[in-house]
Design a protein around this motif. Structure first.
Motif, PDB file in Angstrom:
ATOM      1  N   ARG A 235       5.182   4.714  -4.260  1.00 49.04           N
ATOM      2  CA  ARG A 235       5.111   3.484  -3.462  1.00 49.04           C
ATOM      3  C   ARG A 235       4.570   3.764  -2.060  1.00 49.04           C
ATOM      4  O   ARG A 235       3.812   2.971  -1.509  1.00 49.04           O
ATOM      5  CB  ARG A 235       6.479   2.826  -3.346  1.00 49.04           C
TER       6      ARG A 235
ATOM      7  N   GLN B 287       2.492   6.194  -1.241  1.00 46.68           N
ATOM      8  CA  GLN B 287       1.064   6.421  -1.400  1.00 46.68           C
ATOM      9  C   GLN B 287       0.329   5.104  -1.624  1.00 46.68           C
ATOM     10  O   GLN B 287      -0.781   4.899  -1.117  1.00 46.68           O
ATOM     11  CB  GLN B 287       0.800   7.357  -2.577  1.00 46.68           C
ATOM     12  N   TYR B 288       0.960   4.204  -2.383  1.00 48.13           N
ATOM     13  CA  TYR B 288       0.381   2.885  -2.645  1.00 48.13           C
ATOM     14  C   TYR B 288       0.204   2.103  -1.344  1.00 48.13           C
ATOM     15  O   TYR B 288      -0.854   1.532  -1.095  1.00 48.13           O
ATOM     16  CB  TYR B 288       1.291   2.129  -3.618  1.00 48.13           C
ATOM     17  N   ASP B 289       1.233   2.111  -0.506  1.00 45.83           N
ATOM     18  CA  ASP B 289       1.158   1.410   0.777  1.00 45.83           C
ATOM     19  C   ASP B 289       0.058   1.987   1.669  1.00 45.83           C
ATOM     20  O   ASP B 289      -0.674   1.249   2.324  1.00 45.83           O
ATOM     21  CB  ASP B 289       2.500   1.475   1.502  1.00 45.83           C
TER      22      ASP B 289
ATOM     23  N   LYS C 178      -2.629   3.553   0.650  1.00 45.03           N
ATOM     24  CA  LYS C 178      -3.921   3.209   0.052  1.00 45.03           C
ATOM     25  C   LYS C 178      -4.311   1.765   0.382  1.00 45.03           C
ATOM     26  O   LYS C 178      -5.466   1.482   0.714  1.00 45.03           O
ATOM     27  CB  LYS C 178      -3.854   3.404  -1.464  1.00 45.03           C
TER      28      LYS C 178
ATOM     29  N   GLU D 234      -7.961   1.923  -6.765  1.00 48.72           N
ATOM     30  CA  GLU D 234      -7.017   3.042  -6.821  1.00 48.72           C
ATOM     31  C   GLU D 234      -5.590   2.553  -6.609  1.00 48.72           C
ATOM     32  O   GLU D 234      -4.665   2.991  -7.294  1.00 48.72           O
ATOM     33  CB  GLU D 234      -7.369   4.088  -5.767  1.00 48.72           C
ATOM     34  N   ALA D 235      -5.410   1.636  -5.672  1.00 53.32           N
ATOM     35  CA  ALA D 235      -4.086   1.088  -5.403  1.00 53.32           C
ATOM     36  C   ALA D 235      -3.574   0.313  -6.623  1.00 53.32           C
ATOM     37  O   ALA D 235      -2.391   0.386  -6.955  1.00 53.32           O
ATOM     38  CB  ALA D 235      -4.128   0.182  -4.173  1.00 53.32           C
ATOM     39  N   GLU D 236      -4.460  -0.392  -7.282  1.00 53.95           N
ATOM     40  CA  GLU D 236      -4.073  -1.154  -8.471  1.00 53.95           C
ATOM     41  C   GLU D 236      -3.598  -0.220  -9.586  1.00 53.95           C
ATOM     42  O   GLU D 236      -2.606  -0.508 -10.257  1.00 53.95           O
ATOM     43  CB  GLU D 236      -5.246  -2.001  -8.954  1.00 53.95           C
TER      44      GLU D 236
ATOM     45  N   MET E 231      -2.286   2.713  -9.129  1.00 48.96           N
ATOM     46  CA  MET E 231      -0.986   3.224  -8.681  1.00 48.96           C
ATOM     47  C   MET E 231       0.113   2.209  -8.965  1.00 48.96           C
ATOM     48  O   MET E 231       1.205   2.572  -9.385  1.00 48.96           O
ATOM     49  CB  MET E 231      -1.005   3.528  -7.183  1.00 48.96           C
ATOM     50  N   TRP E 232      -0.183   0.931  -8.730  1.00 50.93           N
ATOM     51  CA  TRP E 232       0.807  -0.116  -8.959  1.00 50.93           C
ATOM     52  C   TRP E 232       1.184  -0.192 -10.437  1.00 50.93           C
ATOM     53  O   TRP E 232       2.350  -0.379 -10.784  1.00 50.93           O
ATOM     54  CB  TRP E 232       0.296  -1.462  -8.466  1.00 50.93           C
TER      55      TRP E 232
END
Length: 58
Positions: free
Chosen positions: A14, A16-18, A20, A42-44, A46-47
């Protein structure tokens, strides 16, 4: 007994997601749409991984 010492696998992801998403926002503000779209993709992914991990923990 020592469950609080276990690492939460989604917590790191999470964070890393934030990061990104913030990078994507900054790229969009600079007008770099190509980087914005790559970072958002990339964020998608990760989600999706976060959702998969949280689904297995239930």
């Amino acid at each position: 007994m020592f469950g609080f010492l276990k690492s939460n696998p989604t917590k790191k992801l999470r964070k890393q997601y934030d990061i990104k998403l913030e990078q994507a926002m900054l790229a969009q503000r600079k007008g770099d749409i190509k980087s914005y779209s790559m970072l958002t993709a990339e964020a998608e992914s990760m989600w999706k991984e976060i959702e998969k991990l949280e689904g297995n923990s239930d």
